[in-house]
Motif scaffolding. Structure first.
Motif, PDB file in Angstrom:
ATOM      1  N   ALA A   1      -4.874  -1.184  -2.306  1.00  0.00           N
ATOM      2  CA  ALA A   1      -3.596  -1.806  -2.653  1.00  0.00           C
ATOM      3  C   ALA A   1      -2.881  -0.952  -3.696  1.00  0.00           C
ATOM      4  CB  ALA A   1      -3.815  -3.209  -3.195  1.00  0.00           C
ATOM      5  N   ARG A   2      -1.595  -0.966  -3.615  1.00  0.00           N
ATOM      6  CA  ARG A   2      -0.781  -0.280  -4.619  1.00  0.00           C
ATOM      7  C   ARG A   2      -0.822  -1.135  -5.882  1.00  0.00           C
ATOM      8  NH1 ARG A   2       5.582   1.118  -4.304  1.00  0.00           N
ATOM      9  NH2 ARG A   2       5.542   2.759  -5.855  1.00  0.00           N
TER      10      ARG A   2
ATOM     11  N   ILE B   1       0.856  -1.188   0.000  1.00  0.00           N
ATOM     12  CA  ILE B   1       0.000   0.000   0.000  1.00  0.00           C
ATOM     13  C   ILE B   1       0.886   1.230   0.000  1.00  0.00           C
ATOM     14  CG2 ILE B   1      -1.837  -1.183   1.285  1.00  0.00           C
ATOM     15  CD1 ILE B   1      -0.941   0.643   3.726  1.00  0.00           C
TER      16      ILE B   1
ATOM     17  N   LEU C   1      -7.490  -1.887   2.820  1.00  0.00           N
ATOM     18  CA  LEU C   1      -6.788  -0.678   2.407  1.00  0.00           C
ATOM     19  C   LEU C   1      -6.569  -0.726   0.894  1.00  0.00           C
ATOM     20  CD1 LEU C   1      -4.062  -0.802   5.191  1.00  0.00           C
ATOM     21  CD2 LEU C   1      -6.041   0.729   5.130  1.00  0.00           C
TER      22      LEU C   1
ATOM     23  N   HIS D   1      -6.012   6.135   5.667  1.00  0.00           N
ATOM     24  CA  HIS D   1      -5.336   5.479   4.552  1.00  0.00           C
ATOM     25  C   HIS D   1      -6.323   5.074   3.455  1.00  0.00           C
ATOM     26  CE1 HIS D   1      -2.009   5.361   7.392  1.00  0.00           C
ATOM     27  NE2 HIS D   1      -1.215   5.071   6.363  1.00  0.00           N
TER      28      HIS D   1
ATOM     29  N   ARG E   1      -5.196 -10.181  -0.828  1.00  0.00           N
ATOM     30  CA  ARG E   1      -5.653  -9.123  -1.736  1.00  0.00           C
ATOM     31  C   ARG E   1      -7.050  -9.496  -2.175  1.00  0.00           C
ATOM     32  NH1 ARG E   1      -1.596  -5.764  -4.360  1.00  0.00           N
ATOM     33  NH2 ARG E   1      -3.106  -5.490  -6.015  1.00  0.00           N
TER      34      ARG E   1
ATOM     35  N   ALA F   1      -5.850  -4.342  -0.321  1.00  0.00           N
ATOM     36  CA  ALA F   1      -4.972  -5.140   0.518  1.00  0.00           C
ATOM     37  C   ALA F   1      -5.756  -5.407   1.799  1.00  0.00           C
ATOM     38  CB  ALA F   1      -3.695  -4.375   0.818  1.00  0.00           C
TER      39      ALA F   1
END
Length: 169
Positions: free
Chosen positions: A161-162, A48, A159, A139, A88, A93
């Protein structure tokens, strides 16, 4: 003061599996002391953008509470267990902390994320889960709980996820 302060967390890459590993290493001796099996499961690595120390604090709080829930369980014959999991799901995430401790009734569950609410009497500040809620929402995520008395609890933090294509090698 942390819960009262408005802020935007720093946006650094955070590898959730690494943070989880650090936190579990910190709490493993305490879990062992109380005969609690503390396990980790990383189903799929997740990264993240966020503040690493905030995520560390969030996971630490949830594992501390899980250890205390197992200790509060009146069933002396139960093999107490905590599973800290990273997965995931649809661009998120997911951090899950699951225990088979004392669990909570509906009234307790409904008041969990409010400041100054504690089930620990004078041993608790009532700020831990409020802080977890604040970190999750700052976040861009959420926190929820499933729990039944005598069956334990599962806290789930979702959260953003990147995306895989921007992750560092």
């Amino acid at each position: 003061l942390y819960c009262a302060r408005e802020r935007t967390p720093r946006q650094s890459p955070v590898n959730l599996a690494e943070v989880l590993k650090e936190v579990v290493a910190l709490f493993a001796p305490r879990a062992t002391q109380f005969h609690i099996n503390l396990e980790t499961m990383v189903d799929e690595p997740a990264e993240i953008l966020g503040e690493p120390k905030d995520i560390h604090g969030l996971i630490s709080n949830l594992i501390t509470n899980a250890i205390e829930a197992c200790n509060a369980d009146k069933d002396d014959h139960k093999n107490h267990r905590i599973v800290a999991r990273i997965t995931r799901d649809k661009g998120a995430a997911v951090i899950e902390i699951e225990d088979n401790g004392a669990g909570m009734d509906p009234a307790t569950r409904n008041a969990l994320f409010q400041r100054m609410i504690s089930t620990k009497g004078s041993a608790g500040t009532g700020l831990g889960l409020a802080m977890c809620h604040k970190v999750a929402t700052e976040h861009g995520g959420s926190i929820s709980v499933r729990s039944e008395p005598g069956q334990g609890s599962t806290f789930t933090v979702r959260l953003p996820a990147r995306p895989a294509e921007v992750k560092s090698a």
